[in-house]
Design an enzyme around this catalytic site. Structure first.
Site, short mmCIF file in Angstrom:
data_model
loop_
_atom_site.label_atom_id
_atom_site.label_comp_id
_atom_site.label_asym_id
_atom_site.label_seq_id
_atom_site.Cartn_x
_atom_site.Cartn_y
_atom_site.Cartn_z
N PRO A 169 0.85 -1.29 -0.14
CA PRO A 169 0.29 0.17 -0.10
C PRO A 169 0.78 1.07 0.21
O PRO A 169 1.84 1.32 0.72
CB PRO A 169 -0.87 -0.28 1.42
CG PRO A 169 -0.04 -0.96 2.13
CD PRO A 169 0.65 -2.11 1.28
N CYS B 123 3.31 3.37 9.02
CA CYS B 123 3.37 4.71 8.19
C CYS B 123 3.79 5.77 9.44
O CYS B 123 3.35 5.78 10.58
CB CYS B 123 1.94 5.04 7.68
SG CYS B 123 2.22 6.86 6.95
N ASN C 159 8.86 -6.79 3.95
CA ASN C 159 8.61 -5.62 3.09
C ASN C 159 9.87 -4.55 3.36
O ASN C 159 10.52 -4.62 4.33
CB ASN C 159 7.51 -4.65 3.38
CG ASN C 159 7.23 -3.58 2.80
OD1 ASN C 159 7.05 -2.54 3.42
ND2 ASN C 159 7.40 -3.33 1.61
N GLY D 239 13.06 -2.34 0.57
CA GLY D 239 13.96 -2.25 -0.04
C GLY D 239 14.33 -3.28 -1.08
O GLY D 239 15.10 -3.43 -1.79
N GLY E 241 7.34 -2.62 -2.75
CA GLY E 241 6.61 -1.29 -2.81
C GLY E 241 7.10 -0.24 -4.20
O GLY E 241 6.52 -0.61 -5.23
N ARG E 242 8.03 0.46 -3.84
CA ARG E 242 8.22 1.65 -4.96
C ARG E 242 8.82 0.98 -6.34
O ARG E 242 8.40 1.41 -7.35
CB ARG E 242 9.44 2.29 -4.35
CG ARG E 242 8.84 3.73 -3.39
CD ARG E 242 9.97 4.01 -2.84
NE ARG E 242 10.63 3.52 -1.73
CZ ARG E 242 11.73 3.70 -1.33
NH1 ARG E 242 12.33 4.82 -1.38
NH2 ARG E 242 12.43 2.86 -0.25
#
Length: 340
Positions: free
Chosen positions: A25, A108, A219, A221, A242-243
């Site tokens: 997310p 977050c 999660n 890196g 993620g990114r």
């Protein structure tokens, strides 16, 4: 009651299988347009929404934030909040909309999230998180999961994370995604919190050994399918990217079904662009703008011939009033011509 709970847990198998690889997310990124694109790239990968706050749904009535396309399944909603009753109500709204999983954000680090007493700051109050998870579980029959950090600020991860996981397990949580970095709530920006605190993958691997009954996803890196495969081979249940999945979606997702799930053929980003056109037409017919969709498509051809021209053309033309499917096809021509 026990039989009922067992039947519910047996229904978790499909989304758990998908959790072998998931797209994290990400605020302002993993909206419904992004997820639709990612689903065309991979049929199997678990997709997460941006974080939606429970107060926005329950007090603000912003249920439109739960909208998604049926093609996006399997899909998980990430909730933000710290009031058990409110989270239960929000989860119930989400289940009614058809989500396959409800995930609580305990990772977050943004100031806005801290001010609402949720996100990574909840790592300091695992008992409250347990109460929140019990309320969610009581409200819905889909699986309720947690995404957390390894600790915050001056906490010692080797002490904090095992206690947090044990508390979650006692609360009935069986699936957790761990961002393998601390969150520094004071002194680092949210962006810096994604890069500066060092990664501690070995700690997460040790947690899987210590809590074999938990489904643990890693999660933080991870940038390639090769890295994901390595962590899975070492015993973790899932990997969350993620990114890299956002900026280079083809590199991460096109081969995911074959390599991670052992199903299907690799997807072709050129074909995926063609498949996006009816979706784009529908979005425009409802008053949407082209750039709302294509901003998520800019990295589709990263590292491939024509990628720069594709990205530049869309960046320059997708915001025009007349922009539509033809704009996308004109951008795509730069890629196909370069590949010829």
């Amino acid at each position: 009651m026990a039989d009922s709970k067992n039947q519910e847990k047996s229904g978790f198998s499909e989304v758990r299988r998908a959790a072998r690889l998931s797209v994290a997310p990400m605020m302002d990124w993993t909206d419904r347009h992004c997820r639709y694109l990612h689903r065309l790239l991979s049929k199997e990968t678990l997709l997460y929404t941006e974080m939606v706050t429970a107060p926005a749904l329950v007090r603000g009535g912003a249920v439109h934030l739960l909208d998604f396309s049926k093609e996006e399944h399997p899909i998980a909603l990430q909730l933000g909040g710290s009031d058990p009753e409110e989270l239960g109500k929000a989860a119930k709204l989400a289940q009614a909309r058809g989500y396959d999983e409800i995930n609580l954000n305990c990772g977050c680090p943004s100031d806005r999230v801290q001010s609402g007493t949720f996100g990574a700051v909840l790592m300091r109050t695992p008992d409250l998180v347990a109460d929140c998870m019990k309320a969610i579980q009581d409200a819905v029959s889909v699986e309720a999961t947690v995404k957390c950090r390894i600790g915050v600020d001056d906490q010692i991860p080797e002490e904090v994370l095992p206690h947090f996981l044990e508390t979650m397990a006692k609360a009935g949580v069986t699936r957790i995604s761990v961002h393998a970095r601390k969150a520094w709530l004071q002194g680092l920006s949210p962006k810096e919190n994604r890069d500066i605190p060092p990664l501690d993958y070995p700690l997460v691997h040790r947690m899987k050994l210590a809590f074999p009954e938990l489904h643990i996803s890693l999660n933080g890196g991870i940038e390639t399918l090769e890295q994901a495969e390595q962590h899975l081979a070492q015993g973790l249940d899932g990997v969350m990217i993620g990114r890299a999945a956002y900026h280079t979606p083809s590199d991460v997702l096109c081969a995911a079904d074959r390599r991670i799930f052992d199903t299907g053929d690799d997807s072709d980003p050129i074909e995926v662009v063609q498949q996006m056109l009816p979706y784009i037409e529908a979005h425009l017919s409802q008053g949407g703008k082209l750039h709302q969709v294509t901003r998520h498509m800019l990295g589709l051809f990263a590292g491939r011939p024509g990628a720069r021209a594709w990205r530049r053309y869309l960046s320059e033309h997708a915001t025009a009033k007349s922009a539509g499917p033809d704009t996308v096809l004109a951008a795509l021509a730069h890629v196909t011509q370069s590949a010829a």
